[in-house]
Motif scaffolding. Structure first.
Motif, PDB file in Angstrom:
ATOM      1  N   VAL A 114       0.915  -1.321  -0.027  1.00 62.83           N
ATOM      2  CA  VAL A 114       0.169  -0.040  -0.081  1.00 62.83           C
ATOM      3  C   VAL A 114       0.764   1.238   0.108  1.00 62.83           C
ATOM      4  O   VAL A 114       0.459   2.172  -0.852  1.00 62.83           O
ATOM      5  N   GLU A 115       1.952   1.403   0.870  1.00 65.96           N
ATOM      6  CA  GLU A 115       2.914   2.248   0.765  1.00 65.96           C
ATOM      7  C   GLU A 115       3.489   2.750  -0.812  1.00 65.96           C
ATOM      8  O   GLU A 115       3.648   3.903  -0.972  1.00 65.96           O
ATOM      9  N   GLN A 116       3.866   1.514  -1.242  1.00 63.37           N
ATOM     10  CA  GLN A 116       4.290   1.679  -2.721  1.00 63.37           C
ATOM     11  C   GLN A 116       3.389   2.311  -3.768  1.00 63.37           C
ATOM     12  O   GLN A 116       3.662   3.292  -4.306  1.00 63.37           O
ATOM     13  N   ILE A 117       2.139   1.926  -3.524  1.00 65.04           N
ATOM     14  CA  ILE A 117       0.823   2.317  -4.433  1.00 65.04           C
ATOM     15  C   ILE A 117       0.810   3.729  -4.172  1.00 65.04           C
ATOM     16  O   ILE A 117       0.736   4.721  -5.016  1.00 65.04           O
ATOM     17  N   ARG A 118       0.698   4.155  -2.721  1.00 63.51           N
ATOM     18  CA  ARG A 118       0.618   5.610  -2.278  1.00 63.51           C
ATOM     19  C   ARG A 118       1.873   6.435  -3.069  1.00 63.51           C
ATOM     20  O   ARG A 118       1.599   7.643  -3.593  1.00 63.51           O
ATOM     21  N   SER A 119       2.893   6.083  -2.850  1.00 62.64           N
ATOM     22  CA  SER A 119       4.116   6.834  -3.210  1.00 62.64           C
ATOM     23  C   SER A 119       4.234   6.841  -4.677  1.00 62.64           C
ATOM     24  O   SER A 119       4.377   8.035  -5.090  1.00 62.64           O
ATOM     25  N   GLN A 120       3.662   6.100  -5.513  1.00 60.24           N
ATOM     26  CA  GLN A 120       3.754   5.972  -7.007  1.00 60.24           C
ATOM     27  C   GLN A 120       2.709   6.813  -7.413  1.00 60.24           C
ATOM     28  O   GLN A 120       2.720   7.263  -8.678  1.00 60.24           O
ATOM     29  N   ALA A 121       1.527   7.102  -6.745  1.00 63.27           N
ATOM     30  CA  ALA A 121       0.517   7.867  -7.137  1.00 63.27           C
ATOM     31  C   ALA A 121       0.703   9.414  -6.354  1.00 63.27           C
ATOM     32  O   ALA A 121      -0.378  10.319  -6.366  1.00 63.27           O
ATOM     33  N   SER A 122       1.805   9.605  -5.879  1.00 61.55           N
ATOM     34  CA  SER A 122       1.997  11.142  -5.334  1.00 61.55           C
ATOM     35  C   SER A 122       1.686  12.195  -6.094  1.00 61.55           C
ATOM     36  O   SER A 122       1.713  13.297  -5.665  1.00 61.55           O
ATOM     37  N   ASP A 123       1.610  11.916  -7.440  1.00 62.36           N
ATOM     38  CA  ASP A 123       1.728  13.062  -8.630  1.00 62.36           C
ATOM     39  C   ASP A 123       0.202  13.358  -8.899  1.00 62.36           C
ATOM     40  O   ASP A 123       0.150  14.435  -9.656  1.00 62.36           O
ATOM     41  N   LEU A 124      -0.772  12.840  -8.150  1.00 64.79           N
ATOM     42  CA  LEU A 124      -2.048  12.928  -8.606  1.00 64.79           C
ATOM     43  C   LEU A 124      -2.674  13.875  -7.536  1.00 64.79           C
ATOM     44  O   LEU A 124      -3.996  14.235  -7.941  1.00 64.79           O
ATOM     45  N   ALA A 169      -2.098  -1.116  -9.770  1.00 71.17           N
ATOM     46  CA  ALA A 169      -3.011  -0.280  -8.906  1.00 71.17           C
ATOM     47  C   ALA A 169      -2.697   0.880  -9.454  1.00 71.17           C
ATOM     48  O   ALA A 169      -3.640   2.021  -9.574  1.00 71.17           O
ATOM     49  N   ASN A 170      -1.229   1.436  -9.720  1.00 70.15           N
ATOM     50  CA  ASN A 170      -0.826   2.789 -10.033  1.00 70.15           C
ATOM     51  C   ASN A 170      -1.314   3.194 -11.501  1.00 70.15           C
ATOM     52  O   ASN A 170      -2.089   4.293 -11.773  1.00 70.15           O
ATOM     53  N   GLN A 171      -1.379   2.088 -12.591  1.00 73.79           N
ATOM     54  CA  GLN A 171      -2.055   2.324 -13.673  1.00 73.79           C
ATOM     55  C   GLN A 171      -3.373   2.787 -13.570  1.00 73.79           C
ATOM     56  O   GLN A 171      -4.155   3.633 -14.218  1.00 73.79           O
ATOM     57  N   ALA A 172      -4.211   1.805 -12.863  1.00 77.08           N
ATOM     58  CA  ALA A 172      -5.694   1.923 -12.735  1.00 77.08           C
ATOM     59  C   ALA A 172      -5.915   3.568 -11.782  1.00 77.08           C
ATOM     60  O   ALA A 172      -6.978   4.379 -12.359  1.00 77.08           O
ATOM     61  N   LEU A 173      -5.170   3.912 -10.914  1.00 75.59           N
ATOM     62  CA  LEU A 173      -5.221   5.347 -10.255  1.00 75.59           C
ATOM     63  C   LEU A 173      -4.978   6.331 -11.265  1.00 75.59           C
ATOM     64  O   LEU A 173      -5.798   7.488 -11.354  1.00 75.59           O
TER      65      LEU A 173
END
Length: 436
Positions: A114-124, A169-173
């Motif tokens: 989950v932390e990785q997903i949140r980190s990779q979506a930090s630009d959103l 998850a990152n692609q979907a977000l």
């Protein structure tokens, strides 16, 4: 022969000494000190205004060949998915608040994932991201580094397994955020108690299905379905990964438009009792039945502007407790074994979406535990399998009796109380309006 017997007898003291030393070593308190502390707030956002939403569905492709997760050994190894697995995301925005929801067709998720997903979506520009597992017991494993998880459910840890989940998850977000548009919110509920039953005693599930539709100018953008029943209908030794009934239900509903996220409610004490068909046919039949139940939920448009809020609270967990899981003579060793894999803190979230006030927990709250949390916070629904996996969460009364799902609870009877304190803090911060 006599010489051999004397030799074996001479070894007996050494064998006993070795066994005693091993027992003493295993019984030593390797857990160390487990500090107790009050829950603390880790993040919050709250706004009201016109509601916008975007949604996306992308393929979730495991690194084949891969272990099929969900059960202890022996486990099948899969070389393909049938049907395919998916990651789905919905991004919600009202005023200055922007929140992402992700659903992965997996048995569980982990805090590092989950932390990785949140980190990779930090630009959103998201104020928070909630990540859920559909809890299918026939998806892929390898994503949980904890020893207990590897032994009892997910198989040998693999970095590429985690990467597959995080990437999807990152692609979907990102795709969901790119499609934000004006929507209205419609909410409804129906129930069918015959679809579920109590597996281990405790409170009986009511078969409630909550349906929330985010409707755009030309049709549904997304649909959230909250229901509680174990996705364990697909045969255990099938050599394919499979999304079980949640994936099939989402696909059925998506034929009507939009992206459909299936979220597990207070699920620990409920198992599917739908018995039509065999194997995968049973999963398909149950998905069809639930789709009909969703149609009966007849959602009603909610008032505008919409409330959107998210509060994240963190709480220290009680010390692991193996007293219900192993014989008393090996209790200390069992505690040590659990400590090596047990999280020391947990995140509990409170999400407000219009009239829906939802609590999310990193485990499997039973029906009874869900009722306790609802009474304490006034939540509309309690959701599990969010953000991590801590095992089952049972009521203290049943833990004391070693009843209900407490035989599968890794922590002591104080677990629900500690999670409840965090839930109350998060609910009050998010502005739950219902009276507890």
């Amino acid at each position: 022969m006599a010489t051999r017997r004397r030799y074996l007898r001479s070894l007996l003291p050494f064998a006993l000494l070795t066994a005693g030393a091993a027992y003493a070593l295993a019984s030593w308190n390797w857990c160390g000190r487990w500090d107790e502390s009050a829950p603390v707030l880790r993040g919050q956002v709250k706004a009201e205004g016109p509601l916008r939403a975007g949604a996306a569905k992308v393929d979730l492709v495991p690194p084949f060949p891969i272990i099929v997760a969900g059960y202890p050994p022996p486990r099948a190894q899969a070389s393909q998915a049938n049907p395919p697995l998916h990651a789905r995301a919905v991004v919600l925005q009202a005023g200055a608040a922007r929140v992402g929801l992700v659903s992965l067709e997996m048995m569980s998720v982990t805090a590092p994932m989950v932390e990785q997903i949140r980190s990779q979506a930090s630009d959103l520009g998201l104020n928070g991201i909630l990540v859920f597992a559909t809890h299918t017991h026939s998806s892929f494993g390898g994503y949980d580094p904890r020893v207990v998880a590897q032994l009892v459910g997910t198989g040998r840890y693999r970095e590429d397994s985690v990467s597959a989940a995080v990437s999807a998850a990152n692609q979907a977000l990102h795709q969901a955020t790119a499609t934000l548009s004006d929507v209205t919110l419609e909410v409804g509920q129906s129930r069918e108690p015959a679809f579920v039953f109590s597996r281990s005693g405790g409170e009986a599930p009511d078969g409630a299905l909550t349906r929330a539709v985010l409707r755009g100018a030309t049709g549904p953008v997304a649909e959230l379905l909250i229901f509680a029943a174990h996705p364990a209908l697909v045969p255990r030794q099938r050599e394919y990964v499979d999304p079980d009934y949640p994936g099939r239900l989402s696909e059925l509903r998506e034929a009507q438009g939009g992206v459909v996220l299936m979220l597990q409610g207070a699920v620990g004490n409920a198992s599917v009792s739908f018995n039509e068909g065999q194997g995968v046919e049973r999963a398909a039949a149950f998905a069809q039945a639930l789709s009909g139940l969703a149609d009966k939920a007849a959602p009603v448009a909610t008032a505008a502007p919409a409330r959107l809020a998210l509060a994240r609270a963190e709480v220290a967990l009680p010390r692991p407790d193996a007293s219900r899981l192993v014989p008393s003579v090996t209790r200390a060793a069992g505690d040590n074994f659990l400590c090596s894999s047990a999280a020391r803190t947990a995140e509990v979230d409170a999400l407000v979406l219009g009239p829906l006030e939802l609590l999310t927990l990193p485990g499997e709250p039973t029906v009874g535990a869900g009722q306790v949390l609802t009474r304490r916070t006034g939540a509309t629904r309690v959701l599990g399998l969010s953000g991590d996996y801590l095992g089952y969460v049972e009521t203290p009364e049943l833990v004391a009796q070693s009843a209900g799902e407490s035989k599968r609870q890794y922590y002591g009877p104080k677990l629900l109380e500690d999670l409840g304190a965090a839930a109350q803090l998060a609910a009050e911060t998010a502005g739950f309006s219902r009276e507890p």
